[in-house]
Design a protein around this motif. Sequence first.
Motif, PDB file in Angstrom:
ATOM      1  N   THR A  50     -14.411  32.039 -35.479  1.00 43.42           N
ATOM      2  CA  THR A  50     -13.282  32.023 -36.405  1.00 43.42           C
ATOM      3  C   THR A  50     -13.713  31.464 -37.748  1.00 43.42           C
ATOM      4  OG1 THR A  50     -11.597  31.772 -34.682  1.00 43.42           O
ATOM      5  CG2 THR A  50     -11.004  31.020 -36.886  1.00 43.42           C
ATOM      6  N   HIS A 106     -10.015  36.007 -35.465  1.00 46.06           N
ATOM      7  CA  HIS A 106     -11.243  36.069 -34.674  1.00 46.06           C
ATOM      8  C   HIS A 106     -12.245  37.046 -35.276  1.00 46.06           C
ATOM      9  CE1 HIS A 106      -8.722  34.207 -31.524  1.00 46.06           C
ATOM     10  NE2 HIS A 106      -9.872  33.737 -31.069  1.00 46.06           N
ATOM     11  N   SER A 107     -13.511  36.687 -35.139  1.00 45.42           N
ATOM     12  CA  SER A 107     -14.611  37.591 -35.484  1.00 45.42           C
ATOM     13  C   SER A 107     -15.232  38.044 -34.168  1.00 45.42           C
ATOM     14  CB  SER A 107     -15.647  36.875 -36.351  1.00 45.42           C
ATOM     15  OG  SER A 107     -15.111  36.537 -37.607  1.00 45.42           O
ATOM     16  N   SER A 128     -20.501  40.000 -40.128  1.00 49.32           N
ATOM     17  CA  SER A 128     -19.293  39.373 -39.596  1.00 49.32           C
ATOM     18  C   SER A 128     -18.651  38.439 -40.611  1.00 49.32           C
ATOM     19  CB  SER A 128     -19.619  38.615 -38.309  1.00 49.32           C
ATOM     20  OG  SER A 128     -20.031  39.491 -37.277  1.00 49.32           O
ATOM     21  N   GLU A 129     -19.482  37.713 -41.375  1.00 43.16           N
ATOM     22  CA  GLU A 129     -18.960  36.799 -42.394  1.00 43.16           C
ATOM     23  C   GLU A 129     -18.171  37.570 -43.455  1.00 43.16           C
ATOM     24  OE1 GLU A 129     -19.353  33.607 -42.189  1.00 43.16           O
ATOM     25  OE2 GLU A 129     -21.264  33.088 -41.279  1.00 43.16           O
ATOM     26  N   ALA A 131     -14.912  38.807 -42.030  1.00 43.51           N
ATOM     27  CA  ALA A 131     -13.940  37.729 -41.806  1.00 43.51           C
ATOM     28  C   ALA A 131     -13.273  37.316 -43.106  1.00 43.51           C
ATOM     29  CB  ALA A 131     -14.632  36.537 -41.158  1.00 43.51           C
ATOM     30  N   ARG A 158     -10.608  39.669 -44.261  1.00 44.54           N
ATOM     31  CA  ARG A 158      -9.386  39.713 -43.463  1.00 44.54           C
ATOM     32  C   ARG A 158      -8.407  38.584 -43.806  1.00 44.54           C
ATOM     33  NH1 ARG A 158      -8.228  39.393 -37.007  1.00 44.54           N
ATOM     34  NH2 ARG A 158      -6.499  40.871 -37.036  1.00 44.54           N
ATOM     35  N   ILE A 162     -18.543  31.346 -40.446  1.00 44.42           N
ATOM     36  CA  ILE A 162     -17.740  31.462 -39.237  1.00 44.42           C
ATOM     37  C   ILE A 162     -18.029  30.286 -38.313  1.00 44.42           C
ATOM     38  CG2 ILE A 162     -17.440  32.822 -37.124  1.00 44.42           C
ATOM     39  CD1 ILE A 162     -17.975  35.319 -38.838  1.00 44.42           C
TER      40      ILE A 162
END
Length: 414
Positions: free
Chosen positions: A157, A220-221, A235-236, A239, A242, A269
Amino acid sequence: MCQRKSYDVIVVGGGPSGVTASVAAARNGCKTLLIERGSCLGGMATQALVPAFGPFTNAEVDLIEGIDWHQIDPEMLKQVLDEIVLESQCDILFHTDVIEVEKTDRMVQAVCTYYKGKKEWINTRYLIDCTGNADLVEMTGAGFDYGDEEGRVQAGTLCFRVAGIDVSKFMNYVMDTGEDGNLSKACERAVKNGDFPDGEVKVGGMVLQSDGIAGLNFGHSYNLSPLNPWKLSHSEIKARKRIPELIRFLRKYVPGMENCVLVSSGFGIGIRESRRIHGKYTLTGEDYFKRADFEDAIAYYSYPVDLHPTAPGEGAEMELNYQKWRYKNGECYGIPYRCLIPDSLDNLAVAGRTISADRIMMASIRMMPPCFATGQAAGTACAIAVREGVNLDRIDVEKLRNILKKQGLFMGRV
């Protein structure tokens, strides 16, 4: 050739476990160095902006000294941790990575640090891995597990902070509706309207940290690869992109937050899971369910098994288990000292969420309070080993328990 610096104890990683490990070693007379790759101490609490520490008690006993779910002011905490560590006479080295270890048989003799093209070897008698990923353990070639049977880990997260909250209006809403820290009432309304963010089951937590400012553990990632920088970078970015969607939910469904704005997001994250070492003992889900105690327990805890999904669509069952497997007030399990000691190393200890545990138990001990406790135990154990000149698995554990008890840790029923 320049003479190498030398320490009794080197701690790598300045998060909750690293801070307590280094302070414990230094206060017990060891020449200690704390190495942190970032620019401040606190780890998830300051850099990743996790908004609260989690529970320290089992609702009856202070298992670990602290205030349950106390809100975190990250800027204040940075200063407090600097002060605590420096007062202990521990040296701090920021902006520095450890990239290699020097090892003979079962003993680590030195670490190689790296900063902007410069390498420096530093000798140590004992080493504590508080990296949060068991990076030093991996460098030695010692064993570890990773994720589930398919190599998947819990979603992470990206925590964030918002300002512009009408606190009076928000608190009136809380009093009128019984709203909780997970914003459950607001979530229910959004879900009913088909308007809750995709892939989410609830808000992990919202904490008012100061007037008009709140920290949120929300979102959540999924399909995370915390040890792969290419995938983690993707992913960063995803995230951060979002966060506006999550804030839109807050503005629409939480009275008092209609005009909230993003203040900051974590440095990265928040990672819930990666490596877990192979220790002298492995805590298991069975230990959790039978409230296990141990003669060499160095800490006790009681948080539920809080497994987060690896991918969207898995969260509902895990949320049910989180609620179903909660302990009753007053119950707890013990964390054995053996879980801190890798089974193939004699002078290296591990503290934090990467101690020797299976995936079920790790989902409870990954919280910050037990990270504080295992760090304190690891640092104190190294101090005993320095004084007695023995390997970490040869120290008098009852002596360790007695010291920890005098320092205020609950030492259980055994």
